[in-house]
Scaffold this active site. Structure first.
Site, short mmCIF file in Angstrom:
data_model
loop_
_atom_site.label_atom_id
_atom_site.label_comp_id
_atom_site.label_asym_id
_atom_site.label_seq_id
_atom_site.Cartn_x
_atom_site.Cartn_y
_atom_site.Cartn_z
N TYR A 208 12.59 -23.37 72.61
CA TYR A 208 14.08 -23.60 72.86
C TYR A 208 14.66 -24.24 73.53
CZ TYR A 208 17.07 -22.44 77.67
OH TYR A 208 18.26 -21.59 78.17
N LYS B 276 19.29 -24.31 71.37
CA LYS B 276 20.52 -24.78 72.12
C LYS B 276 20.92 -26.02 71.89
CE LYS B 276 19.95 -21.22 74.87
NZ LYS B 276 20.59 -20.66 74.59
N ASP C 210 20.90 -5.16 70.48
CA ASP C 210 20.32 -5.98 70.13
C ASP C 210 20.87 -7.09 69.54
OD1 ASP C 210 18.01 -7.72 69.20
OD2 ASP C 210 16.70 -6.15 69.52
N VAL C 211 20.79 -8.19 69.66
CA VAL C 211 21.59 -9.19 68.91
C VAL C 211 20.46 -9.66 67.51
CG1 VAL C 211 23.15 -10.06 71.14
CG2 VAL C 211 20.87 -11.60 69.84
P1 NDP Z 1 17.93 -14.00 82.17
O1 NDP Z 1 16.75 -13.96 81.33
O2 NDP Z 1 18.26 -13.35 83.27
O3 NDP Z 1 18.86 -12.98 81.27
C1 NDP Z 1 18.90 -12.68 79.61
C2 NDP Z 1 19.92 -11.43 79.06
O4 NDP Z 1 20.01 -11.44 78.37
C3 NDP Z 1 19.29 -9.96 79.64
O5 NDP Z 1 20.86 -9.41 80.19
C4 NDP Z 1 18.90 -9.09 77.99
O6 NDP Z 1 19.66 -8.55 78.38
C5 NDP Z 1 19.39 -9.87 77.30
N1 NDP Z 1 18.87 -9.94 76.03
C6 NDP Z 1 17.74 -10.81 75.35
N2 NDP Z 1 17.42 -10.43 74.35
C7 NDP Z 1 18.54 -9.63 74.01
C8 NDP Z 1 18.95 -9.52 72.28
N3 NDP Z 1 17.61 -9.68 71.81
N4 NDP Z 1 19.76 -8.37 72.68
C9 NDP Z 1 20.52 -8.41 73.41
N5 NDP Z 1 20.42 -8.92 74.20
C10 NDP Z 1 19.62 -9.47 74.85
O7 NDP Z 1 18.95 -14.99 81.80
P2 NDP Z 1 19.94 -15.88 82.25
O8 NDP Z 1 20.70 -15.23 82.79
O9 NDP Z 1 18.79 -16.51 83.24
O10 NDP Z 1 20.35 -16.40 80.56
C11 NDP Z 1 22.04 -16.71 80.32
C12 NDP Z 1 22.03 -17.46 79.10
O11 NDP Z 1 22.34 -18.42 79.74
C13 NDP Z 1 21.12 -17.51 78.22
O12 NDP Z 1 21.46 -18.07 76.60
C14 NDP Z 1 20.44 -18.38 78.34
O13 NDP Z 1 19.44 -19.89 77.26
C15 NDP Z 1 21.48 -19.66 79.32
N6 NDP Z 1 20.77 -20.41 80.17
C16 NDP Z 1 20.13 -20.31 81.78
C17 NDP Z 1 20.22 -21.41 82.25
C18 NDP Z 1 19.05 -21.57 83.70
O14 NDP Z 1 17.98 -21.87 83.79
N7 NDP Z 1 18.63 -19.70 83.70
C19 NDP Z 1 20.14 -22.29 82.50
C20 NDP Z 1 20.75 -22.85 80.74
C21 NDP Z 1 20.95 -21.78 79.67
P3 NDP Z 1 18.30 -6.54 78.04
O15 NDP Z 1 16.78 -7.31 78.25
O16 NDP Z 1 19.03 -5.79 78.25
O17 NDP Z 1 18.20 -7.07 76.16
#
Ligand code: NDP
Length: 255
Positions: free
Chosen positions: A162, A166, A68-69
């Protein structure tokens, strides 16, 4: 070195936070495909193990690690585990992120803090902890996942925390890049546009007009379309690049 060889990461150790779904999963696959040992670091152990198993089934090298980051002690433990099991970290992809859609006047404090805790403080925890190891080794690459939302205000959905988070990721990227360049640690960011993941429900009708029809390419991106850009930033292919925010948004932010 032959040009294409500079994109290889054979034997390198890479950590992808939030690597168990969406963009992080695509990044983990991309890094494994060019030879890295990939640690998939997220909260859901089950999903992380599934992604690791999929990579291994394709002939790659991957392992799940709990993280958990937002919890500094867990970040320390993640680094210890990865260093013990795979080796010191060569590539850190700070991808974990979260987002809420809500007008600014209605955002409750918990949502504001959750976004900053994950997107900014969590990224900082990982960058600082892994960065210390990289500084000591005088070697390493950090790729932060920013967003076009660090430059623009999205619509029709409002997501003030958000967007601000970013923008913070982008400027922290520049700050760390400048400070750590003397230690041979490069820090860049990838700023995607709308990509088809759980976070961005690009097929929902209420988003079609602004997200798709308003976009020059008239479509959202697929997570795997970011893999090559991520590998570029993570590898020696970008050896003279640091402090850059690479926007990959299908031209969305041009208008
Ligand atoms: P998802 O919501 O599909 O995935 C989010 C991921 O982050 C999951 O793997 C989740 O895993 C993990 N996560 C969330 N909270 C925590 C935490 N506290 N500690 C560790 N892991 C965590 O998001 P996306 O794949 O769409 O997004 C990935 C990144 O890309 C993000 O930073 C997002 O802001 C960025 N982004 C996405 C865009 C899009 O259009 N999809 C556009 C621009 C940027 P788990 O719950 O198991 O911890």
């Amino acid at each position: 070195m032959a040009l294409l060889d500079s994109f290889r990461l054979d034997g390198k150790v890479a950590v992808v936070t939030g690597g168990n779904q969406g963009l992080g999963e695509a990044f983990a696959h991309a890094l494994a495909e060019v030879g890295a040992h990939v640690a998939i670091a997220a909260r859901s152990r089950e999903r992380s193990e599934q992604v690791a198993a999929h990579i291994i089934a394709k002939g790659g090298s991957a392992a799940a690690v709990d993280l958990d980051v937002t919890v500094p002690a867990q970040v320390e433990r993640m680094l210890e585990t990865v260093t013990r099991d795979l080796g010191p970290v060569d590539v850190l992809v700070n991808n974990a992120g979260t987002c809420y859609h809500r007008p600014a006047a209605e955002v409750p404090p918990e949502e504001w803090h959750d976004v900053f805790n994950v997107n900014v403080h969590g990224l900082w925890n990982c960058a600082q902890t892994v960065g210390r190891q990289m500084i000591e080794r005088q070697s390493g690459v950090i790729v932060n996942i920013g967003s076009m939302s660090g430059y623009i205000v999205n619509r029709p959905q409002m997501q003030p925390a958000y967007n601000a988070s970013k923008a913070a990721v982008h400027h922290l990227t520049k700050s760390l890049a400048a400070e750590w360049a003397p230690y041979k640690v490069r820090v860049n960011a990838l700023a995607p546009g709308y990509m088809r993941t759980d976070m961005a429900p690009v097929d929902r009708p209420e988003f079609r007009r602004n997200w798709i029809e308003d976009a020059p390419m008239q479509r959202a991106g697929l997570p795997e379309e970011l893999g090559p850009s991520l590998v570029y930033l993570a590898s020696d292919a970008s050896s003279f690049m640091t402090g850059t925010i690479l926007v990959v948004d299908g031209g969305y932010s041009l208008w």
